[in-house]
Design an enzyme around this catalytic site. Structure first.
Site, PDB file in Angstrom:
ATOM      1  N   ARG B 268       0.867  -1.179   0.000  1.00 15.05           N
ATOM      2  CA  ARG B 268       0.000   0.000   0.000  1.00 15.05           C
ATOM      3  C   ARG B 268       0.902   1.227   0.000  1.00 15.05           C
ATOM      4  O   ARG B 268       1.468   1.580   1.025  1.00 15.05           O
ATOM      5  CB  ARG B 268      -0.864  -0.047   1.263  1.00 15.05           C
ATOM      6  N   HIS B 272      -3.401   4.291   4.780  1.00 15.00           N
ATOM      7  CA  HIS B 272      -4.554   3.387   4.830  1.00 15.00           C
ATOM      8  C   HIS B 272      -5.798   4.092   4.304  1.00 15.00           C
ATOM      9  O   HIS B 272      -6.498   3.597   3.432  1.00 15.00           O
ATOM     10  CB  HIS B 272      -4.780   2.911   6.272  1.00 15.00           C
ATOM     11  N   TYR B 281       4.426   4.790  11.411  1.00 13.62           N
ATOM     12  CA  TYR B 281       4.677   3.388  11.702  1.00 13.62           C
ATOM     13  C   TYR B 281       5.479   2.659  10.633  1.00 13.62           C
ATOM     14  O   TYR B 281       5.669   1.460  10.710  1.00 13.62           O
ATOM     15  CB  TYR B 281       3.359   2.643  11.984  1.00 13.62           C
TER      16      TYR B 281
END
Lengths: 463, 377
Positions: B268, B272, B281
């Site tokens: 990805r 998100h 992260y």
């Protein structure tokens, strides 16, 4: 004819209520197009670049960098038809509707602003979002109802039902910390939810007029603070400069291993020089202070040890040596501590340097320091002496390798030419980033600063 | 990378490397043989257009026009490759990031934005595209898909041997869904009932911020052997391989051979959703590593080296992408909220007493407002 369109701060996350304006990427008068970077904002979640929503001309920037802005408030005005024809003078026409003031691209509103019937609701509106924090409570305005009471589906009786208190966990926590019973707070959120604002409002209304600790402290002693119910605490939200200072200091203190070296020295010669320069006609238009000589001395030391003027690039695993000195001077401002820097300070003679220091301190005092002045500093001086303090262990300005603390200058007994004499004595402290500066280099830099202050004619030798 | 962990390269089917070189695979190359340069160019076009749309949608969210956007950035090859293996008779059960598959199923991408503006629950009629609604509840639709596949079997749409008759279901979900009960129930149920379904897992390595390494000790495709169905790992950034493995799995399902679990290993490249900040992260090094494995870049390299991607064609496609983006922007601003009563219309195929009474109640409820429904501004 110019057609003005206002752009409101969007919710760049999901249910955010405010954001800090970090950097405008356009200026008034700029021609812009759709999706060109417009402004950088920082939300509770992330740094976000907002792309421009229209083609046109920027005519007004309504908020400043550093401002905290509520979602939905206007931040910029565009002229989306800057090259259109000049309008005909309009003859008053009673039928003609006034132009629609609403921007054409706000989210569709489902609601009227003023409800005609207030009614408690039990269909607790969902505050759930895919990621992160709760939805904004302030935007939900109820549609007005006709007067008759309408029952929920399958519930024909209108018997009184006692409701549990609805509030999100952070709001419950705030209430607990403020010592407030949530059931005593009147809710304003959708579905009867008690919001953060409700709790703060309640706290303000019921706040004690007397602080428990010190007699006479009968008001919150910091602006925007909230005194706890028992009067023993004041809570002030951390924002703007204080917040950035905290973040920068934590980042610096816990990434760069700090070492500090100290030196106590006789600066009587520097005091003589300052006194002479004050009488000098060439320096009549500027303020001559010991700090000015310290700044110049540090510039000499950097020239002799350029390795101190560097930064550690952790991402690329490189040390970046800078062949210019942007000399930072820590300054107290009405909004807190900032470190503006003098660009290319290594190029200036003493007089120009004095002018620059004056400009920097004036701007800081007036709160008019331009954002660019606090960026890309290479080395810093912090003048703790102005508070009457001897010395300290300063924390590095992030991205720099050294910071010099300059203590108070006092008359003290000092062994001078073999006898105890009353001399002007001060202390210097130099903190440095031990990842790229070893003890030897740091000590030599500090010794050179001290050498110039002890005997300013050194500058002639090294210059 | 751990040689045995969930992100290892072990057994990953790949027909096109990230530098744009073709590889042969004894089992899967035959399934990609029908992809000539014209077909690959068409896939390239679709990937580029979907990405242009995706980028525009992200901008629209940043400008306050959408409540939320879920970018498919980086997952185009997995979606376009697998989507090309479908026939018009097959059914798709997407999660919410399958904009590439939606595009192939003939859904107007400009319409999808209406859902993300909060105007309506779905912006297309599933029966018109054999493309089910986006499901935002993670993994919930794996059960719907399995049930639908079983019904197709009972309707005799499987295993006749007639290519113009047989059909199957493909269900798209992410690595995060494999940790959900629903998905595991669906796998067990599909396996024991030999349902004609392909479970297509796009392992984009993050369930929001939770890495796959925190969700599984083994490659996700290995879960298939636990329920007794074939599992295959494919390079999800390789459009050829994604097409080949999906084609094989769908042919198996249509012919009565039962379910297959495909794990398409992808990345990805965006957040998100627009509410997320991935820099908190994951590292820049990791993002750079995967940027070098961009699904469009490798197909570009391959086709350009073969002299099969003329500049004029590229420019034409990019212009087409821009046009779609502009059209989507204009359409979105002109769009109005669908009447809320519409939601009662598609619950059951036939009249239903409970739905009728709920609709009647809802109409009374709407009338209780001063501005009756339809007068929204």
């Amino acid at each position: 004819m110019p057609i003005f369109e206002t752009f409101n701060l969007p919710d760049a996350g999901e249910g955010l209520t405010e954001a800090d304006v970090v950097t405008w990427l356009v200026r008034i008068g700029d021609t812009v197009e759709v999706n060109q970077p417009l402004v950088e904002i920082e939300t509770a979640k992330s740094l976000v670049e907002i792309p421009c929503p229209v083609d046109g001309l920027v005519t007004e920037l309504l908020v400043h960098e550093g401002d905290t802005v509520n979602v939905g408030s206007a931040i910029v005005v565009f002229d989306i038809d800057p090259n259109g024809p000049v309008p005909e003078p309009i003859v008053a026409m009673p039928e003609s509707a006034p132009p629609e003031p609403e921007p054409s691209f706000s989210m569709p509103r489902l609601d009227e602003p003023e409800p005609t019937v207030d009614e408690p609701v039990s269909d607790g509106a969902s505050g759930s979002v895919l990621v992160g924090y709760g939805v904004s409570a302030t935007e939900a305005v109820r549609r007005p109802r006709r007067v008759e009471v309408f029952s929920s589906f399958g519930e024909e009786s209108d018997a009184e039902i006692s409701h549990p208190v609805f509030a999100k966990p952070p709001v419950r926590r705030l209430a607990r910390e403020l010592g407030i019973d949530l059931s005593t707070v009147s809710p304003s959120g959708p579905g009867g939810i008690v919001t953060r604002e409700d709790v703060i409002q309640h706290a303000k209304e019921t706040e004690p007029r007397t602080l428990a600790t010190y007699a006479g402290d009968d008001m919150p002693w910091l602006e925007s603070g909230v005194v706890s119910a028992d009067g023993r605490l004041t809570r002030v939200p951390v924002k703007s400069v204080r917040k950035r200072t905290a973040e920068a200091m934590v980042r610096s203190a816990f990434t760069a291993p700090h070492v500090t070296v100290f030196h106590t020295l006789d600066v009587s010669a520097t005091m003589d020089l300052v006194a002479r320069l004050k009488q000098d006609r060439e320096f009549a238009d500027v303020k001559v202070t010991p700090l000015l000589i310290v700044a110049k001395a540090l510039l000499f030391a950097v020239r002799r040890h350029p390795e101190i003027n560097a930064t550690w690039d952790d991402e690329r695993q490189e040390i970046v040596y800078k062949h210019y000195v942007n000399l930072g001077i820590a300054a107290t401002t009405p909004r807190g501590l900032i470190v503006p820097n003098i660009k290319d300070a290594h190029r200036y003679d003493l007089h120009t340097l004095a002018q620059e220091v004056m400009q920097l301190t004036t701007d800081a005092r007036n709160g008019t320091t331009p954002p660019s002045a606090t960026q890309d500093g290479t080395i810093t001086i912090t003048n703790v002496g102005v508070f009457g303090i001897d010395t300290g262990t300063p924390i590095l300005n992030p991205g720099e390798a050294a910071i010099l603390a300059f203590g108070a200058i006092r008359q003290q007994p000092w062994v001078h030419e073999g006898v105890v004499a009353v001399r002007w004595v001060t202390q210097l402290a130099l903190s440095f980033d031990h990842r790229l500066v070893d003890g030897e280099l740091g000590s030599r830099v500090l010794a050179d600063v001290a050498a110039v202050l002890g005997d300013p004619s050194k500058a002639l030798v090294w210059g | 990378m751990d040689a045995h962990g969930p992100l290892s390269d072990n057994g990953v089917v790949r027909l096109l490397t990230h530098t744009g070189d073709r590889l042969e695979h004894p089992e899967y190359s035959p399934f990609a043989q029908d992809l000539d340069f014209a077909a690959l160019r068409a896939m390239w076009r679709e990937m580029v257009i979907v990405r242009a749309f995706d980028t525009e949608a992200t901008s629209l969210q940043r400008q306050g026009e959408l409540g939320l956007w879920v970018a498919a950035l980086g997952q185009e090859a997995a979606q376009i490759g697998s989507g090309h293996a479908l026939t018009d008779r097959d059914w798709v059960f997407p999660s919410y990031r399958e904009h590439g598959v939606a595009y192939l199923r003939g859904v107007d991408l400009a319409d999808i934005l209406r859902t993300f503006r909060g105007l309506e629950h779905s912006s297309w009629v599933p029966n018109e595209h054999n493309f089910h609604l986006y499901t935002l509840v993670i993994g919930a639709h794996t059960l719907h898909a399995t049930g639908y596949a079983m019904a197709m079997d009972w309707d005799g749409l499987v295993g006749s041997g007639r290519p113009d008759h047989d059909a199957a279901v493909i269900c798209y979900f992410g690595d995060g869904a494999t940790s959900e009960g629903d998905t595991n129930e669906a796998l067990v149920f599909a396996a024991v009932n030999n349902a004609p379904i392909v479970f297509f897992c796009q392992n984009n390595q993050y369930a929001i911020s939770e890495p796959t390494t925190r969700q599984s000790k083994v490659a996700l495709a290995q879960r298939a052997s636990g329920v007794g169905i074939p599992g295959v790992r494919v390079d999800g950034n390789d459009v050829l391989a994604s097409y080949a493995v999906t084609r094989q799995a769908l042919e198996r399902a249509r012919s009565g051979g039962g379910p297959t679990f495909i794990e398409a290993l992808t990345y990805r490249m965006a957040a998100h959703t627009t509410s997320d900040d991935p820099t908190r992260y994951r590292t820049r090094d990791e993002e750079d590593y995967w940027r070098e494995r961009d699904p469009i870049a490798r197909l570009t390299a391959y086709l350009e080296r073969a002299g099969e991607l003329p500049q004029a064609f590229q420019e034409e496609v990019r212009a087409e992408g821009k046009e779609l983006a502009t059209r989507a922007r204009i359409r979105l601003k002109e769009s109005v909220r669908a009447p809320a009563r519409d939601m009662f219309d598609h619950v059951y195929a036939e009249p239903h007493a409970t739905v009728d009474s709920e609709r009647a109640w809802y109409e009374r409820y709407e009338e209780s407002f001063v501005d009756a429904e339809g007068s929204h501004r």
